[in-house]
Design a protein around this motif. Sequence first.
Motif, PDB file in Angstrom:
ATOM      1  N   ASP A 229      85.241  62.103  56.881  1.00 17.93           N
ATOM      2  CA  ASP A 229      84.150  61.406  56.212  1.00 17.93           C
ATOM      3  C   ASP A 229      82.863  61.476  57.032  1.00 17.93           C
ATOM      4  O   ASP A 229      81.890  60.798  56.728  1.00 17.93           O
ATOM      5  N   GLY A 230      82.847  62.338  58.038  1.00 14.10           N
ATOM      6  CA  GLY A 230      81.652  62.523  58.861  1.00 14.10           C
ATOM      7  C   GLY A 230      80.603  63.369  58.172  1.00 14.10           C
ATOM      8  O   GLY A 230      80.915  64.230  57.344  1.00 14.10           O
ATOM      9  N   ARG A 231      79.350  63.136  58.514  1.00 11.54           N
ATOM     10  CA  ARG A 231      78.232  63.887  57.908  1.00 11.54           C
ATOM     11  C   ARG A 231      78.368  65.384  58.104  1.00 11.54           C
ATOM     12  O   ARG A 231      77.943  66.167  57.253  1.00 11.54           O
ATOM     13  N   GLN A 232      78.967  65.807  59.220  1.00  6.39           N
ATOM     14  CA  GLN A 232      79.094  67.236  59.494  1.00  6.39           C
ATOM     15  C   GLN A 232      79.964  67.938  58.448  1.00  6.39           C
ATOM     16  O   GLN A 232      79.874  69.150  58.285  1.00  6.39           O
ATOM     17  N   ASP A 233      80.775  67.178  57.714  1.00  5.43           N
ATOM     18  CA  ASP A 233      81.656  67.766  56.710  1.00  5.43           C
ATOM     19  C   ASP A 233      81.182  67.547  55.278  1.00  5.43           C
ATOM     20  O   ASP A 233      81.893  67.889  54.320  1.00  5.43           O
ATOM     21  N   ASP A 234      79.966  67.025  55.110  1.00  6.97           N
ATOM     22  CA  ASP A 234      79.414  66.840  53.764  1.00  6.97           C
ATOM     23  C   ASP A 234      79.334  68.159  53.013  1.00  6.97           C
ATOM     24  O   ASP A 234      79.613  68.231  51.815  1.00  6.97           O
ATOM     25  N   HIS A 235      78.934  69.215  53.710  1.00  2.00           N
ATOM     26  CA  HIS A 235      78.794  70.534  53.071  1.00  2.00           C
ATOM     27  C   HIS A 235      80.140  71.030  52.544  1.00  2.00           C
ATOM     28  O   HIS A 235      80.211  71.616  51.465  1.00  2.00           O
ATOM     29  N   ILE A 236      81.201  70.786  53.284  1.00  2.00           N
ATOM     30  CA  ILE A 236      82.546  71.181  52.840  1.00  2.00           C
ATOM     31  C   ILE A 236      82.894  70.452  51.547  1.00  2.00           C
ATOM     32  O   ILE A 236      83.365  71.068  50.578  1.00  2.00           O
ATOM     33  N   ALA A 237      82.667  69.151  51.515  1.00  2.16           N
ATOM     34  CA  ALA A 237      82.997  68.359  50.326  1.00  2.16           C
ATOM     35  C   ALA A 237      82.204  68.834  49.113  1.00  2.16           C
ATOM     36  O   ALA A 237      82.759  69.007  48.022  1.00  2.16           O
ATOM     37  N   GLU A 238      80.917  69.054  49.285  1.00  2.00           N
ATOM     38  CA  GLU A 238      80.078  69.511  48.179  1.00  2.00           C
ATOM     39  C   GLU A 238      80.523  70.879  47.682  1.00  2.00           C
ATOM     40  O   GLU A 238      80.605  71.117  46.468  1.00  2.00           O
ATOM     41  N   PHE A 239      80.795  71.776  48.603  1.00  2.00           N
ATOM     42  CA  PHE A 239      81.204  73.120  48.211  1.00  2.00           C
ATOM     43  C   PHE A 239      82.556  73.093  47.500  1.00  2.00           C
ATOM     44  O   PHE A 239      82.739  73.753  46.476  1.00  2.00           O
ATOM     45  N   ALA A 240      83.508  72.334  48.028  1.00  2.00           N
ATOM     46  CA  ALA A 240      84.837  72.262  47.421  1.00  2.00           C
ATOM     47  C   ALA A 240      84.747  71.776  45.979  1.00  2.00           C
ATOM     48  O   ALA A 240      85.396  72.332  45.077  1.00  2.00           O
ATOM     49  N   LYS A 241      83.933  70.752  45.726  1.00  2.00           N
ATOM     50  CA  LYS A 241      83.752  70.259  44.359  1.00  2.00           C
ATOM     51  C   LYS A 241      83.139  71.343  43.476  1.00  2.00           C
ATOM     52  O   LYS A 241      83.513  71.487  42.311  1.00  2.00           O
TER      53      LYS A 241
ATOM     54  N   VAL B 136      83.559  74.463  43.505  1.00  2.00           N
ATOM     55  CA  VAL B 136      84.508  75.514  43.119  1.00  2.00           C
ATOM     56  C   VAL B 136      85.738  74.943  42.423  1.00  2.00           C
ATOM     57  O   VAL B 136      86.746  75.618  42.261  1.00  2.00           O
ATOM     58  N   GLY B 137      85.663  73.670  42.022  1.00  2.00           N
ATOM     59  CA  GLY B 137      86.712  73.084  41.206  1.00  2.00           C
ATOM     60  C   GLY B 137      87.862  72.426  41.939  1.00  2.00           C
ATOM     61  O   GLY B 137      88.891  72.126  41.333  1.00  2.00           O
ATOM     62  N   ALA B 138      87.707  72.170  43.228  1.00  2.00           N
ATOM     63  CA  ALA B 138      88.768  71.496  43.984  1.00  2.00           C
ATOM     64  C   ALA B 138      88.471  69.999  44.052  1.00  2.00           C
ATOM     65  O   ALA B 138      87.317  69.576  43.997  1.00  2.00           O
ATOM     66  N   ASN B 139      89.511  69.200  44.151  1.00  2.00           N
ATOM     67  CA  ASN B 139      89.359  67.780  44.424  1.00  2.00           C
ATOM     68  C   ASN B 139      89.101  67.631  45.918  1.00  2.00           C
ATOM     69  O   ASN B 139      89.446  68.509  46.702  1.00  2.00           O
ATOM     70  N   VAL B 140      88.487  66.528  46.313  1.00  2.00           N
ATOM     71  CA  VAL B 140      88.154  66.317  47.725  1.00  2.00           C
ATOM     72  C   VAL B 140      88.692  64.966  48.173  1.00  2.00           C
ATOM     73  O   VAL B 140      88.534  63.965  47.483  1.00  2.00           O
ATOM     74  N   PHE B 141      89.335  64.957  49.331  1.00  2.00           N
ATOM     75  CA  PHE B 141      89.783  63.729  49.978  1.00  2.00           C
ATOM     76  C   PHE B 141      89.051  63.646  51.296  1.00  2.00           C
ATOM     77  O   PHE B 141      89.065  64.594  52.080  1.00  2.00           O
ATOM     78  N   ARG B 142      88.390  62.510  51.544  1.00  2.00           N
ATOM     79  CA  ARG B 142      87.670  62.321  52.798  1.00  2.00           C
ATOM     80  C   ARG B 142      88.223  61.104  53.501  1.00  2.00           C
ATOM     81  O   ARG B 142      88.420  60.058  52.898  1.00  2.00           O
ATOM     82  N   GLY B 143      88.489  61.260  54.780  1.00  2.00           N
ATOM     83  CA  GLY B 143      89.010  60.167  55.574  1.00  2.00           C
ATOM     84  C   GLY B 143      88.600  60.315  57.018  1.00  2.00           C
ATOM     85  O   GLY B 143      87.964  61.282  57.417  1.00  2.00           O
ATOM     86  N   SER B 144      89.008  59.351  57.814  1.00  2.00           N
ATOM     87  CA  SER B 144      88.678  59.340  59.229  1.00  2.00           C
ATOM     88  C   SER B 144      89.340  60.507  59.945  1.00  2.00           C
ATOM     89  O   SER B 144      90.498  60.816  59.709  1.00  2.00           O
ATOM     90  N   GLU B 145      88.584  61.121  60.823  1.00  2.00           N
ATOM     91  CA  GLU B 145      89.128  62.216  61.632  1.00  2.00           C
ATOM     92  C   GLU B 145      90.058  61.674  62.712  1.00  2.00           C
ATOM     93  O   GLU B 145      90.978  62.352  63.142  1.00  2.00           O
ATOM     94  N   THR B 146      89.849  60.422  63.123  1.00  2.00           N
ATOM     95  CA  THR B 146      90.630  59.863  64.217  1.00  2.00           C
ATOM     96  C   THR B 146      91.577  58.742  63.799  1.00  2.00           C
ATOM     97  O   THR B 146      92.592  58.533  64.437  1.00  2.00           O
TER      98      THR B 146
END
Length: 91
Positions: free
Chosen positions: A56-68, A70-80
């Motif tokens: 759920d970190g800002r550095q992974d926002d691009h991954i979440a946006e891109f995954a959506k 291309v039609g994938a669902n996205v799960f975001r959670g704590s890295e630690t």
Amino acid sequence: MLNRGGVGTIIQARMGSSRLPGKVMEPIRGMPMLGMVVQRLQRTALAGPLVVATSDGRQDDHIAEFAKSVGANVFRGSETDVLGRDRKSVV
């Protein structure tokens, strides 16, 4: 977009690799590596729900946006906080 039936698949992706940061978004034949993996999994005979799991970190926002995109669902959670991840949901 949730596919019906089949085997569910989770792709873990994050930008913070220590050896090659951002490698999941590096292009292969003009498409980010993550996009190639998602597209190939969507074409399999056993394709079921496909989820890209990232932090759920800002550095992974691009991954979440891109995954959506291309039609994938996205799960975001704590890295630690592994135990805290179950309090989040697929977005």
